[in-house]
Design a protein around this motif. Structure first.
Motif, PDB file in Angstrom:
ATOM      1  N   PHE A   1      10.642  -0.877 -35.655  1.00 57.26           N
ATOM      2  CA  PHE A   1      11.991  -1.200 -35.196  1.00 57.26           C
ATOM      3  C   PHE A   1      12.479  -2.500 -35.840  1.00 57.26           C
ATOM      4  O   PHE A   1      13.643  -2.597 -36.271  1.00 57.26           O
ATOM      5  N   ALA A   2      11.598  -3.491 -35.906  1.00 54.71           N
ATOM      6  CA  ALA A   2      11.971  -4.786 -36.486  1.00 54.71           C
ATOM      7  C   ALA A   2      12.356  -4.644 -37.955  1.00 54.71           C
ATOM      8  O   ALA A   2      13.348  -5.219 -38.408  1.00 54.71           O
ATOM      9  N   ALA A   3      11.567  -3.874 -38.698  1.00 54.77           N
ATOM     10  CA  ALA A   3      11.858  -3.689 -40.123  1.00 54.77           C
ATOM     11  C   ALA A   3      13.190  -2.963 -40.323  1.00 54.77           C
ATOM     12  O   ALA A   3      13.947  -3.285 -41.248  1.00 54.77           O
ATOM     13  N   ALA A   4      13.477  -2.014 -39.440  1.00 51.64           N
ATOM     14  CA  ALA A   4      14.713  -1.226 -39.574  1.00 51.64           C
ATOM     15  C   ALA A   4      15.951  -1.997 -39.132  1.00 51.64           C
ATOM     16  O   ALA A   4      17.074  -1.625 -39.493  1.00 51.64           O
ATOM     17  N   ASN A   5      15.752  -3.070 -38.360  1.00 51.79           N
ATOM     18  CA  ASN A   5      16.885  -3.808 -37.809  1.00 51.79           C
ATOM     19  C   ASN A   5      16.940  -5.267 -38.260  1.00 51.79           C
ATOM     20  O   ASN A   5      17.549  -6.112 -37.600  1.00 51.79           O
TER      21      ASN A   5
END
Length: 235
Positions: free
Chosen positions: A104-108
């Motif tokens: 999630f962190a990488a995508a956001n």
């Protein structure tokens, strides 16, 4: 003594996080330790430090799915700090939650993920296996042990056993299990023999004291100043 306390490798957390950001990677820190040492509170202090001093986009991952109230405690910190809390509730596999949080962190476009884990006694094998799996599967950038300067030899015993458990209980598929990379010493401001605690833990583990907690506020987090420690010893 200076050799023991001087960091053998770079544990400038802000520098490491910025380098990861420049390379397009998410920087992650896994916090571990027994119940009651201030693990979640010091995670929040690190979040404050990275957000305000580093101007980094920080997210907290709630991977303590065991202790009642753990997620609610982190939610309070996340609101106070205005940082995102990633949680999937209780009773789930913490290693999978951490994996989802990092994705999630990488995508956001988050720069940093701070992973909270269940406080556990170092002799609780099932929980230690779960912790070893979380670390082995998700390969956090940094694994920090949070221990009280107050408890002296108890903290050293905890540190040694946590480090050994990460190695011994890692999944068989992991060729080179991770150990602890550094230490956060809490309640550093209340201990007369604070220098002894720092020396002992750094010497026994071979890893540096990265931060010391010096109070209850988010700003009460410092790096260990080796020169000040040596000055204290010689006074």
């Amino acid at each position: 003594m200076q050799r023991i306390l001087t960091q053998k490798k770079s544990t400038d957390v802000l520098k490491m996080a910025n380098e990861a950001k420049e390379q397009g990677n998410v920087f992650s820190i896994c916090f571990l330790g027994i119940n009651g040492v201030g693990k979640s509170t010091n995670l929040a202090k690190v979040a404050y430090f990275l957000k305000h001093k580093g101007k980094l986009k920080v997210m907290i991952a709630a991977c303590d799915t065991f202790r009642a109230g753990a997620i609610e405690q982190l939610r309070t910190h996340s609101k106070n700090l205005d940082v995102h809390l990633f949680d999937q509730g209780y009773g789930k596999d913490p290693s999978l939650i951490a994996k989802s949080a990092l994705k999630f962190a990488a995508a956001n476009a988050y720069d940093v993920v701070l992973i909270d884990t269940a406080g556990r006694m170092q002799d609780n094998e099932p929980l230690m296996r779960a912790l070893a799996k979380l670390v082995a599967v998700n390969t956090p950038s940094l694994v920090l042990f949070v221990g009280e300067a107050l408890v002296g030899n108890d903290a050293i015993d905890q540190l040694v056993k946590f480090n050994r458990s990460l190695m011994d209980h890692a999944p068989p598929s992991i060729a080179n299990p991770r150990g602890i990379d550094g230490i956060i010493l809490t309640k550093f401001d209340t201990v007369d023999d604070k220098v002894g605690a720092a020396l002992s833990m750094a010497y026994i583990s071979g890893q540096p004291v990265v931060f010391v907690g010096t109070g209850q506020k988010y700003t009460h987090l410092q790096t260990l100043n080796v020169n000040n420690v040596l000055k204290t010893l010689t006074e």
